[in-house]
Scaffold this motif. Sequence first.
Motif, PDB file in Angstrom:
ATOM      1  N   GLY A   1       0.779  -1.230   0.000  1.00 16.75           N
ATOM      2  CA  GLY A   1       0.000   0.000   0.000  1.00 16.75           C
ATOM      3  C   GLY A   1       0.804   1.270   0.000  1.00 16.75           C
ATOM      4  O   GLY A   1       0.235   2.354  -0.155  1.00 16.75           O
ATOM      5  N   GLU A   2       2.140   1.158   0.187  1.00 16.50           N
ATOM      6  CA  GLU A   2       2.951   2.358   0.382  1.00 16.50           C
ATOM      7  C   GLU A   2       4.283   2.259  -0.358  1.00 16.50           C
ATOM      8  O   GLU A   2       4.798   1.165  -0.597  1.00 16.50           O
ATOM      9  N   GLY A   3       4.832   3.404  -0.699  1.00 19.57           N
ATOM     10  CA  GLY A   3       6.200   3.457  -1.187  1.00 19.57           C
ATOM     11  C   GLY A   3       6.372   3.176  -2.663  1.00 19.57           C
ATOM     12  O   GLY A   3       5.427   3.221  -3.453  1.00 19.57           O
ATOM     13  N   MET A   4       7.606   2.865  -3.051  1.00 17.09           N
ATOM     14  CA  MET A   4       7.983   2.731  -4.448  1.00 17.09           C
ATOM     15  C   MET A   4       7.372   1.513  -5.126  1.00 17.09           C
ATOM     16  O   MET A   4       7.278   1.466  -6.347  1.00 17.09           O
ATOM     17  N   LEU A   5       6.955   0.510  -4.339  1.00 22.60           N
ATOM     18  CA  LEU A   5       6.354  -0.704  -4.903  1.00 22.60           C
ATOM     19  C   LEU A   5       4.846  -0.752  -4.667  1.00 22.60           C
ATOM     20  O   LEU A   5       4.251  -1.824  -4.677  1.00 22.60           O
ATOM     21  N   VAL A   6       4.238   0.410  -4.480  1.00 27.07           N
ATOM     22  CA  VAL A   6       2.799   0.447  -4.214  1.00 27.07           C
ATOM     23  C   VAL A   6       2.036  -0.296  -5.305  1.00 27.07           C
ATOM     24  O   VAL A   6       2.336  -0.188  -6.493  1.00 27.07           O
ATOM     25  N   GLY A   7       1.065  -1.092  -4.861  1.00 26.93           N
ATOM     26  CA  GLY A   7       0.246  -1.872  -5.791  1.00 26.93           C
ATOM     27  C   GLY A   7       0.769  -3.255  -6.085  1.00 26.93           C
ATOM     28  O   GLY A   7       0.083  -4.043  -6.753  1.00 26.93           O
ATOM     29  N   THR A   8       1.957  -3.610  -5.590  1.00 30.34           N
ATOM     30  CA  THR A   8       2.551  -4.903  -5.883  1.00 30.34           C
ATOM     31  C   THR A   8       1.949  -5.989  -4.997  1.00 30.34           C
ATOM     32  O   THR A   8       1.973  -5.872  -3.761  1.00 30.34           O
ATOM     33  N   PRO A   9       1.415  -7.071  -5.578  1.00 29.69           N
ATOM     34  CA  PRO A   9       0.933  -8.187  -4.752  1.00 29.69           C
ATOM     35  C   PRO A   9       2.065  -8.736  -3.895  1.00 29.69           C
ATOM     36  O   PRO A   9       3.158  -9.022  -4.398  1.00 29.69           O
ATOM     37  N   SER A  10       1.825  -8.867  -2.610  1.00 32.82           N
ATOM     38  CA  SER A  10       2.887  -9.228  -1.671  1.00 32.82           C
ATOM     39  C   SER A  10       2.329 -10.039  -0.516  1.00 32.82           C
ATOM     40  O   SER A  10       1.180  -9.863  -0.099  1.00 32.82           O
ATOM     41  N   LEU A  11       3.169 -10.928   0.004  1.00 35.36           N
ATOM     42  CA  LEU A  11       2.854 -11.625   1.237  1.00 35.36           C
ATOM     43  C   LEU A  11       3.508 -10.858   2.380  1.00 35.36           C
ATOM     44  O   LEU A  11       4.719 -10.637   2.373  1.00 35.36           O
ATOM     45  N   PHE A  12       2.693 -10.449   3.353  1.00 35.25           N
ATOM     46  CA  PHE A  12       3.183  -9.667   4.480  1.00 35.25           C
ATOM     47  C   PHE A  12       3.403 -10.580   5.685  1.00 35.25           C
ATOM     48  O   PHE A  12       2.505 -11.332   6.074  1.00 35.25           O
ATOM     49  N   ILE A  13       4.589 -10.490   6.251  1.00 37.54           N
ATOM     50  CA  ILE A  13       4.932 -11.213   7.475  1.00 37.54           C
ATOM     51  C   ILE A  13       5.165 -10.152   8.537  1.00 37.54           C
ATOM     52  O   ILE A  13       6.160  -9.432   8.500  1.00 37.54           O
ATOM     53  N   ARG A  14       4.214 -10.039   9.463  1.00 36.50           N
ATOM     54  CA  ARG A  14       4.310  -8.986  10.476  1.00 36.50           C
ATOM     55  C   ARG A  14       4.852  -9.570  11.784  1.00 36.50           C
ATOM     56  O   ARG A  14       4.211 -10.406  12.412  1.00 36.50           O
ATOM     57  N   LEU A  15       6.047  -9.096  12.176  1.00 36.03           N
ATOM     58  CA  LEU A  15       6.644  -9.503  13.436  1.00 36.03           C
ATOM     59  C   LEU A  15       6.108  -8.624  14.560  1.00 36.03           C
ATOM     60  O   LEU A  15       5.806  -7.448  14.363  1.00 36.03           O
ATOM     61  N   SER A  16       5.997  -9.194  15.745  1.00 41.66           N
ATOM     62  CA  SER A  16       5.361  -8.504  16.869  1.00 41.66           C
ATOM     63  C   SER A  16       6.397  -8.119  17.909  1.00 41.66           C
ATOM     64  O   SER A  16       7.003  -8.973  18.556  1.00 41.66           O
ATOM     65  N   GLY A  17       6.600  -6.819  18.052  1.00 39.02           N
ATOM     66  CA  GLY A  17       7.580  -6.275  18.985  1.00 39.02           C
ATOM     67  C   GLY A  17       8.249  -5.067  18.365  1.00 39.02           C
ATOM     68  O   GLY A  17       8.511  -5.049  17.167  1.00 39.02           O
ATOM     69  N   CYS A  18       8.524  -4.038  19.173  1.00 37.65           N
ATOM     70  CA  CYS A  18       9.096  -2.809  18.640  1.00 37.65           C
ATOM     71  C   CYS A  18       9.892  -2.095  19.727  1.00 37.65           C
ATOM     72  O   CYS A  18       9.540  -2.177  20.910  1.00 37.65           O
ATOM     73  N   ASN A  19      10.955  -1.408  19.319  1.00 36.76           N
ATOM     74  CA  ASN A  19      11.747  -0.614  20.267  1.00 36.76           C
ATOM     75  C   ASN A  19      11.273   0.829  20.354  1.00 36.76           C
ATOM     76  O   ASN A  19      11.775   1.598  21.174  1.00 36.76           O
ATOM     77  N   LEU A  20      10.295   1.220  19.507  1.00 39.15           N
ATOM     78  CA  LEU A  20       9.710   2.560  19.540  1.00 39.15           C
ATOM     79  C   LEU A  20       8.231   2.469  19.917  1.00 39.15           C
ATOM     80  O   LEU A  20       7.646   1.387  19.903  1.00 39.15           O
ATOM     81  N   ARG A  21       7.634   3.621  20.210  1.00 33.98           N
ATOM     82  CA  ARG A  21       6.206   3.680  20.524  1.00 33.98           C
ATOM     83  C   ARG A  21       5.628   4.950  19.885  1.00 33.98           C
ATOM     84  O   ARG A  21       5.414   5.958  20.553  1.00 33.98           O
ATOM     85  N   CYS A  22       5.371   4.882  18.586  1.00 32.39           N
ATOM     86  CA  CYS A  22       4.847   6.055  17.880  1.00 32.39           C
ATOM     87  C   CYS A  22       3.432   6.369  18.338  1.00 32.39           C
ATOM     88  O   CYS A  22       2.590   5.474  18.443  1.00 32.39           O
ATOM     89  N   THR A  23       3.171   7.643  18.571  1.00 35.53           N
ATOM     90  CA  THR A  23       1.858   8.031  19.081  1.00 35.53           C
ATOM     91  C   THR A  23       0.743   7.704  18.103  1.00 35.53           C
ATOM     92  O   THR A  23      -0.380   7.409  18.494  1.00 35.53           O
TER      93      THR A  23
END
Length: 235
Positions: A19-41
């Motif tokens: 959905g974002e960036g230079m490859l927007v629209g490209t069919p992709s398999l998303f692997i979302r890892l759980s855990g982060c060192n930041l906490r964006c508001t």
Amino acid sequence: MVPGASTLRISEIFYSLQGEGMLVGTPSLFIRLSGCNLRCTWCDTPYASWKPEGEDWPIVAILGQARKSWPNHHIVITGGEPMIFPGLVALTERLKDDDFHITIETAGTVFEPVSCDLMSISPKLSNSTPYKKDKGRWVEQHERLRRQPEVLKKLMRAYDYQLKFVIAKPEDLLEARELVEEIGADRRRVVLMPEGTKAKVLAERSVWLAEAAKHHCYRFSPRLHIGLWGDKRGV
């Protein structure tokens, strides 16, 4: 069990369009890892950062899910923050053995020698600092970690990259430009994206942000998945 070199904590795996960036629209398999060192508001995946959830998957099981995605060959490893996981290098090496195109979405605070075709770096601007959330208890850590110019330079030298900035207000542009100049980024690889999870907000911000992108010769990115499906998980 704490994730180690042979397991990764997964919050979700799903097939969609980038959905974002230079490859927007490209069919992709998303692997979302759980855990982060930041906490964006304004984080739109709190289930992978503020309140990480998920299960520990052996790398072999993740590979099995990836192989089911053929003939698609684009894999997006996202989070949370993928680069903090000890097993990431091994996973990317195994995926590359299977000839997948790998995008890693990172805030650019950590360097790891991963196998990667596109390092999608989204440095967090001051608009991300959570002064009012959770009684401000994450502010010190977030401010200390969010801006790492030397790490950004190292990532840019090592990989094909895009530098994607989340912009909420016109003042954010100056901060983004200063960082671009400081680290010597190629402006053709700088991407401006409006902050927001509501179609109306994104549409309003996109008008002036697109003009700014034209003026500075940066790229503009929509949030395609929000426009198509709304602020939902697994899309």
